[in-house]
Design a protein around this motif. Structure first.
Motif, PDB file in Angstrom:
ATOM      1  N   LYS A   1      55.397 -12.741 -37.082  1.00 27.52           N
ATOM      2  CA  LYS A   1      55.523 -12.969 -35.654  1.00 27.52           C
ATOM      3  C   LYS A   1      56.075 -11.715 -34.987  1.00 27.52           C
ATOM      4  CE  LYS A   1      56.324 -17.949 -36.136  1.00 27.52           C
ATOM      5  NZ  LYS A   1      57.248 -19.087 -35.850  1.00 27.52           N
ATOM      6  N   TYR A   2      55.598 -11.462 -33.757  1.00 24.60           N
ATOM      7  CA  TYR A   2      56.020 -10.268 -33.025  1.00 24.60           C
ATOM      8  C   TYR A   2      56.280 -10.632 -31.562  1.00 24.60           C
ATOM      9  CZ  TYR A   2      54.191  -7.882 -37.133  1.00 24.60           C
ATOM     10  OH  TYR A   2      53.951  -7.482 -38.420  1.00 24.60           O
ATOM     11  N   ASN A   3      57.165  -9.840 -30.944  1.00 23.37           N
ATOM     12  CA  ASN A   3      57.472 -10.017 -29.537  1.00 23.37           C
ATOM     13  C   ASN A   3      57.385  -8.686 -28.811  1.00 23.37           C
ATOM     14  OD1 ASN A   3      59.993  -9.842 -27.373  1.00 23.37           O
ATOM     15  ND2 ASN A   3      58.769 -11.705 -27.173  1.00 23.37           N
TER      16      ASN A   3
ATOM     17  N   SER B   1      59.754  -2.616 -25.703  1.00 19.68           N
ATOM     18  CA  SER B   1      60.162  -2.807 -27.094  1.00 19.68           C
ATOM     19  C   SER B   1      59.221  -3.781 -27.794  1.00 19.68           C
ATOM     20  CB  SER B   1      61.599  -3.336 -27.171  1.00 19.68           C
ATOM     21  OG  SER B   1      61.697  -4.619 -26.583  1.00 19.68           O
ATOM     22  N   LEU B   2      59.051  -3.564 -29.092  1.00 21.58           N
ATOM     23  CA  LEU B   2      58.260  -4.457 -29.940  1.00 21.58           C
ATOM     24  C   LEU B   2      59.109  -4.787 -31.154  1.00 21.58           C
ATOM     25  CD1 LEU B   2      55.514  -5.834 -30.532  1.00 21.58           C
ATOM     26  CD2 LEU B   2      54.846  -3.753 -31.737  1.00 21.58           C
ATOM     27  N   THR B   3      59.330  -6.072 -31.398  1.00 17.85           N
ATOM     28  CA  THR B   3      60.173  -6.502 -32.509  1.00 17.85           C
ATOM     29  C   THR B   3      59.445  -7.543 -33.350  1.00 17.85           C
ATOM     30  OG1 THR B   3      61.204  -8.163 -31.083  1.00 17.85           O
ATOM     31  CG2 THR B   3      62.342  -6.052 -31.312  1.00 17.85           C
ATOM     32  N   ASP B   4      59.871  -7.668 -34.610  1.00 13.23           N
ATOM     33  CA  ASP B   4      59.267  -8.671 -35.488  1.00 13.23           C
ATOM     34  C   ASP B   4      60.121  -9.938 -35.491  1.00 13.23           C
ATOM     35  OD1 ASP B   4      61.455  -8.156 -37.111  1.00 13.23           O
ATOM     36  OD2 ASP B   4      60.330  -6.989 -38.583  1.00 13.23           O
ATOM     37  N   GLN B   5      59.781 -10.859 -36.395  1.00 22.93           N
ATOM     38  CA  GLN B   5      60.463 -12.160 -36.430  1.00 22.93           C
ATOM     39  C   GLN B   5      61.923 -12.055 -36.841  1.00 22.93           C
ATOM     40  OE1 GLN B   5      57.426 -13.569 -38.900  1.00 22.93           O
ATOM     41  NE2 GLN B   5      58.443 -13.098 -40.831  1.00 22.93           N
ATOM     42  N   ASP B   6      62.304 -10.915 -37.434  1.00 25.07           N
ATOM     43  CA  ASP B   6      63.706 -10.693 -37.800  1.00 25.07           C
ATOM     44  C   ASP B   6      64.440  -9.866 -36.753  1.00 25.07           C
ATOM     45  OD1 ASP B   6      63.394 -12.072 -40.246  1.00 25.07           O
ATOM     46  OD2 ASP B   6      62.505 -10.280 -41.148  1.00 25.07           O
ATOM     47  N   SER B   7      63.813  -9.679 -35.594  1.00 24.92           N
ATOM     48  CA  SER B   7      64.378  -8.895 -34.477  1.00 24.92           C
ATOM     49  C   SER B   7      64.499  -7.415 -34.815  1.00 24.92           C
ATOM     50  CB  SER B   7      65.751  -9.449 -34.060  1.00 24.92           C
ATOM     51  OG  SER B   7      65.626 -10.783 -33.613  1.00 24.92           O
ATOM     52  N   ALA B   8      63.784  -6.976 -35.837  1.00 22.61           N
ATOM     53  CA  ALA B   8      63.779  -5.552 -36.193  1.00 22.61           C
ATOM     54  C   ALA B   8      62.737  -4.820 -35.344  1.00 22.61           C
ATOM     55  CB  ALA B   8      63.467  -5.381 -37.677  1.00 22.61           C
TER      56      ALA B   8
END
Length: 266
Positions: free
Chosen positions: A134-136, A101-108
């Motif tokens: 920011k990304y995770n 999974s790849l999400t942004d700073q808003d967890s979207a």
């Protein structure tokens, strides 16, 4: 290791004896992996690059398993056009995208495309990033399985993109009379290629956007065979090396700059 390098296993030759190999992350080194069932004690490999051929004969003295480890391909601070990904030190047997999974700073959730590069053993993820974001990237257990059946634990990597005010744009207008596709490259002070653009003509400028501030050099290659890399030529076939041209001097880029360079070749 050049993309045109051919690697052929000469021995062993019996069924299912094709040994997997990967390239080292930071050196031109190949690692071969011998499955436990083969119990192979020697290996013969032939290498070919253009007209150069060499053969390597080696003996396997000790067989042991490497513990599966992962290394991120980029630092946490990435550019707006950068890809992200991981390198594994043991060849893969299976990938499971449902556990990535790849999400942004808003967890979207962020849409991405993945590419696996077998020889480099790299799992690369491409996505459209936004400035100052920011990304995770997260890989859950079982996303990657190696040839020995080992899988990854939970892996989590954080990334951040810069603001547009901290970047610069470079436009290169090329004037040249050449029948070949043109490959324009931007290089840093270490002579490393930072960005490349290939076009069949000079009607459109070569636009290198979102570059980090610094000093750069511009190189143009007349890409005769259209493979988007410089080729050294072939003496036996009487093929000359592809022509290379350098823009005189260095190009200085500062934050929030828009620089236009005229590259005329006669």
């Amino acid at each position: 290791l050049p993309d045109s390098l051919e690697i052929n296993q000469i021995y062993p030759t019996y069924a299912n004896a094709k040994l997997p190999y990967i390239k080292s992350l930071d050196a031109d080194t190949l690692y071969y992996f011998v499955p436990e069932a083969l119990k192979q004690d020697s290996l013969v490999i032939a290498y070919r690059h253009q007209q150069q051929v060499d053969t390597l004969h080696t003996r396997v003295k000790e067989l042991y398993k490497d513990s599966l480890q992962f290394t991120p391909l980029t630092k946490p601070n990435i550019g707006l056009l950068d890809s992200i990904g991981v390198y594994a030190n043991v060849p893969k047997a299976d990938l499971d995208l449902t556990k990535v999974s790849l999400t942004d700073q808003d967890s979207a959730a962020v849409a991405f495309k993945s590419v696996f590069k077998p020889i480099k053993n790299q799992w690369v993820f491409r996505f459209e990033s936004a400035p100052s974001s920011k990304y995770n990237l997260q890989l859950l257990p079982g996303a990657f399985t190696d040839i020995y059946g080992a899988t990854n634990d939970t892996l989590s990597f954080n990334y951040q993109t810069p603001s547009l005010d901290n970047l610069a744009n470079l436009q290169v207008n090329v004037s040249i009379d050449s029948p070949y596709p043109l490959l324009v490259q931007v290089l840093n002070d270490r002579d490393e290629v930072v960005r490349s653009i290939s076009q069949n003509n000079t009607q459109n400028p070569f636009a290198f956007n979102y570059l980090k501030p610094g000093n750069y050099y511009v190189r143009l290659i007349e890409d005769a065979n259209g493979n988007k890399q410089w080729d050294t030529g072939n003496y036996l076939r009487k093929q000359k090396p592809e022509k290379v041209h350098y823009l005189p001097g260095k190009v200085e880029l500062r934050a929030n700059w828009e620089v236009v360079e005229q590259f005329s070749i006669r």
